[in-house]
Design an enzyme around this catalytic site. Sequence first.
Site, PDB file in Angstrom:
ATOM      1  N   ASP A   1     -54.364 116.885  24.912  1.00 26.22           N
ATOM      2  CA  ASP A   1     -53.224 116.689  25.797  1.00 26.22           C
ATOM      3  C   ASP A   1     -53.663 117.141  27.195  1.00 26.22           C
ATOM      4  O   ASP A   1     -54.765 117.689  27.381  1.00 26.22           O
ATOM      5  CB  ASP A   1     -52.040 117.514  25.293  1.00 26.22           C
ATOM      6  CG  ASP A   1     -50.695 116.956  25.775  1.00 26.22           C
ATOM      7  OD1 ASP A   1     -50.700 116.117  26.693  1.00 26.22           O
ATOM      8  OD2 ASP A   1     -49.657 117.368  25.230  1.00 26.22           O
TER       9      ASP A   1
ATOM     10  N   HIS B   1     -45.757 122.438  28.511  1.00 26.33           N
ATOM     11  CA  HIS B   1     -46.009 122.178  29.929  1.00 26.33           C
ATOM     12  C   HIS B   1     -45.863 123.463  30.755  1.00 26.33           C
ATOM     13  O   HIS B   1     -46.428 123.564  31.844  1.00 26.33           O
ATOM     14  CB  HIS B   1     -45.034 121.116  30.462  1.00 26.33           C
ATOM     15  CG  HIS B   1     -45.292 119.748  29.919  1.00 26.33           C
ATOM     16  ND1 HIS B   1     -44.815 119.348  28.690  1.00 26.33           N
ATOM     17  CD2 HIS B   1     -45.975 118.699  30.442  1.00 26.33           C
ATOM     18  CE1 HIS B   1     -45.193 118.089  28.471  1.00 26.33           C
ATOM     19  NE2 HIS B   1     -45.889 117.673  29.513  1.00 26.33           N
TER      20      HIS B   1
END
Length: 955
Positions: free
Chosen positions: A309, A237
């Site tokens: 993702d 992230h």
Amino acid sequence: MKKFVRLLSYLSVFVLLLPTQVSALTPSSLSQQSDVQADQNQQMVQQMTSQMTPEEKIGQLVMPSTHDNEQDMPNEDTRELIQDYKAGSVIIYGNRDAETTAEYNNQLQEWASETEMNIPLFSTADLEYGVNQHVTDATAFPRQMGIAATRDLEAAEEMASVTAEEMKATGFNWNYSPLADVNTNPNNPVIGVRSFGENTELVSDMTVAQVEGHQENGVLSTPKHFPGHGDTSEDSHYDLPTVTYDRETLEEVHLPPFQAAIDAGAESIMTSHVIIEAIDPELPATLSEDVLTGLLREEMGFNGLIVTDAMSMQAIKDNWGAGEAAVMTIQAGADIVMATGTLDEQKETFDALLEAYESGELSEERVDESVERILSTKVRYGLFDDRYVDPDEATDVVNTESHKELAGSMAQDSMTLVKNDDILPFDAASDESTLVVGPEIYDGTYYMEDIADAVQAKTNGDVETFITSEDPSDSEIDEAAQQAEQADRIIVSTFSAGELADGQSQLVSALGDTDTPVASVSLGLPYDIGEYPDVDAHIATYAIERWGSAVPVSWEAAVDVIYGASPGGKLPVTIDGHYEFGHGEDYDVAPPESAEDIMATVDQLEDDGAFASDTAPRALNQHLTAVSHYEDQEADEKVVKHMQGFNDLLDHQLENELISASAYDVLQSQGDALIEKWEAFAFDSERAMAHLEHLSVDIGPRVAGEEGEQEAAAYIQDEFETLGYDVSTQTFDIQDNKQSQNVIAVKEAEGVEDPEIVYVTAHYDSVPESPGANDNGSGAATLLELAKVLEDVPADKEIRFVAFGAEEIGLVGAHHYVSQLSDNEINRSVGNFNMDMVGTNWDPATQLYVNVVDGQPNTVWQYAEVAADRLDNDTLFLYERGASDHEAFHEAGIDAANFIWREPGTASLEPWYHTPEDTIDKISPEKIQMVGELMDSAISDIATEQEQETEPTAN
């Protein structure tokens, strides 16, 4: 006009193929479509694809996150993405109740229905611990590491099934779960308790269970993050992680869960934003053709949907940008780009892909391949038929009592008692005070407050709460220690998503330096105890992941365990230097000695509010009162039968929500324990039949002195030795210069010198050419089963189990055995229970003859008669007859009787007596059971009682 013609053409094809399509859409048939159905669906999909504009094709490849208005419903930006940019899928974030979520999804699908192609949406979400992750009134289950701690694959699959049911009710059709990452790095900052653990086989098995649970109930499942995010030290992230292990490690550790999922029929797989140096040292998996096409498609044989993702994660965003990365991932082999991020970044994703398609950078073949794969999946999952849900029904489906009970049961089974220096469980009935200590978690205090409330609900004593900062200061630690001095016991929680803060470990150590018992609870990663190993007790809950999303059912289960509920978990990871994978302690809870012990538990649970009314515990205690009566009679079969009825009653109460899940687990466990105790003493004809099959089928004829008899003797000796008896063999000469043998097993009397002796006997040889199933495999098999059930019966008499050889040539074995007894042994002998042909299913043989040589009632008859009265057995008949192995005992002055089934009023034996037709199919297990229960009861009486009401005496 051109647009109308195109739409009409598409609808015509759709209608023509619709009947076949519908027949293939039930969840049970998703993986079982016929070739004809698949071909027809494929024709429809190809026709649809051929009629789609470039914008419509590209739209199917993009999955934007939705945008909301002030009412938590999708806003105009979301409508634009669906209707103007033709998005084929969406991912939904945020939290709403079930009714609102259903309305939300219906609105999205309505917008999609208003487009020219009328293609339904994939409505997706990350629902790793159940629909509660985004639907506030839905069911929250333990996290994956907690599920793995249960080691219960059936429960893992059932949890996924329930999640699928709740998803469909609220309008979702695709779940980004489960994680197939093998968490080999304890400091992994992003996976952690979201993984099933560090063991590849366990992760594989759990992944398959959850994939099947989702997809068999009509929801796509997505193992992630391919080819593995479990050994990273950076969070994708925020950074671009790289793993440096070799190809062998990749193939042996990280790929097997994904391969298992593929083999199980997983419909989709999510990519990871991780550079796997062993495959592609330059690009993260999401953008790498070597990984997505070379490894996943070609080597591993995956033909389902590859979804990326979130592309707004810094690992991708900061290095390539939304547009460039979208083109690269489709070129690499992905089917759907998860376009999270800002509205501008989402539009950039659509625009970049469309530009690349129109310029030829993305070939029509590559795009059509993904479009057809996407549409085929939508057809197969029935989205064209049933895209809307009923908001009024959604609330009824989510979080039903049965769903909550499953979550609670799994949570308790996941609780891992890592350490216990005899301070747990705490006494819930005590008035002692408890101090609950723990840190703020991501600036939130409600975690500790909720735990304190759960503690207060369990204990009669006062509960105080002390909440520290996430990394407690010295002053906070000192203050907590001062408060601990005033408490009678301490519960301290720690939380880490990676490395535990020093202040938290110092806090636990400081509390441990007081004289107050300390139980610690890790709310996040289970590795915390490695930083404070000297704590008195520790429970791992796996309840909170790195973003702080809460699963209260797990910490509530921890409180239950602290106050006595059974911990069921085993570590899914190794706590280096302290505890191995698979470690998990239990409370040393003594099993119930009697039904009265279970009644006491029922009463305690009633006081704790575990029942919906007073009728339920009353019914349980009435049942247990009957069981207690049979215990007093030592009627083991009836105890077992009525305790099984008790467990059936528990099932009924659970199904009808009359008892809490935790109380049900406690009582069922106690019921099973009491059944197991009494089954150890209960004769089981199924086990006897297994012995009989070996003697009469596997061995066959067992003629005295021949190989078959010797093989049978060796088998009987092995069985006696396996049971732990002192075993010996007597070898003696018989006719034709051959030898036979008796096999003797002795159960010593407890604490008695020169004890009286009880004999339990049967012969095991047969006549030539006959397998002797009844004569006398049935007697020998019953003898072996009696040796098992009497093994643990406390006895003040010695019990000798004797299998005689050479009976069929003149009772040679029995006469030899008795001839070897000393005068002292004969004087101490009480009686001989001899069994011969106790298994016949010959219809006229309804009388169990108790053959006594002189026809007079003796000790054996009297004990058998009393046992028969207790067992309501009215088949016994006293008869005067010798001519069997009891004869030698009678001649020596020892009371003896031979038990055999005959036709009433006659001396007739079965027609296949001494013939090759004496086979196992002529055996009645029910008669063996009847004789076995009678012998068990009578021998238990004679071996444990000095006198009886009938006052039988030994000769």
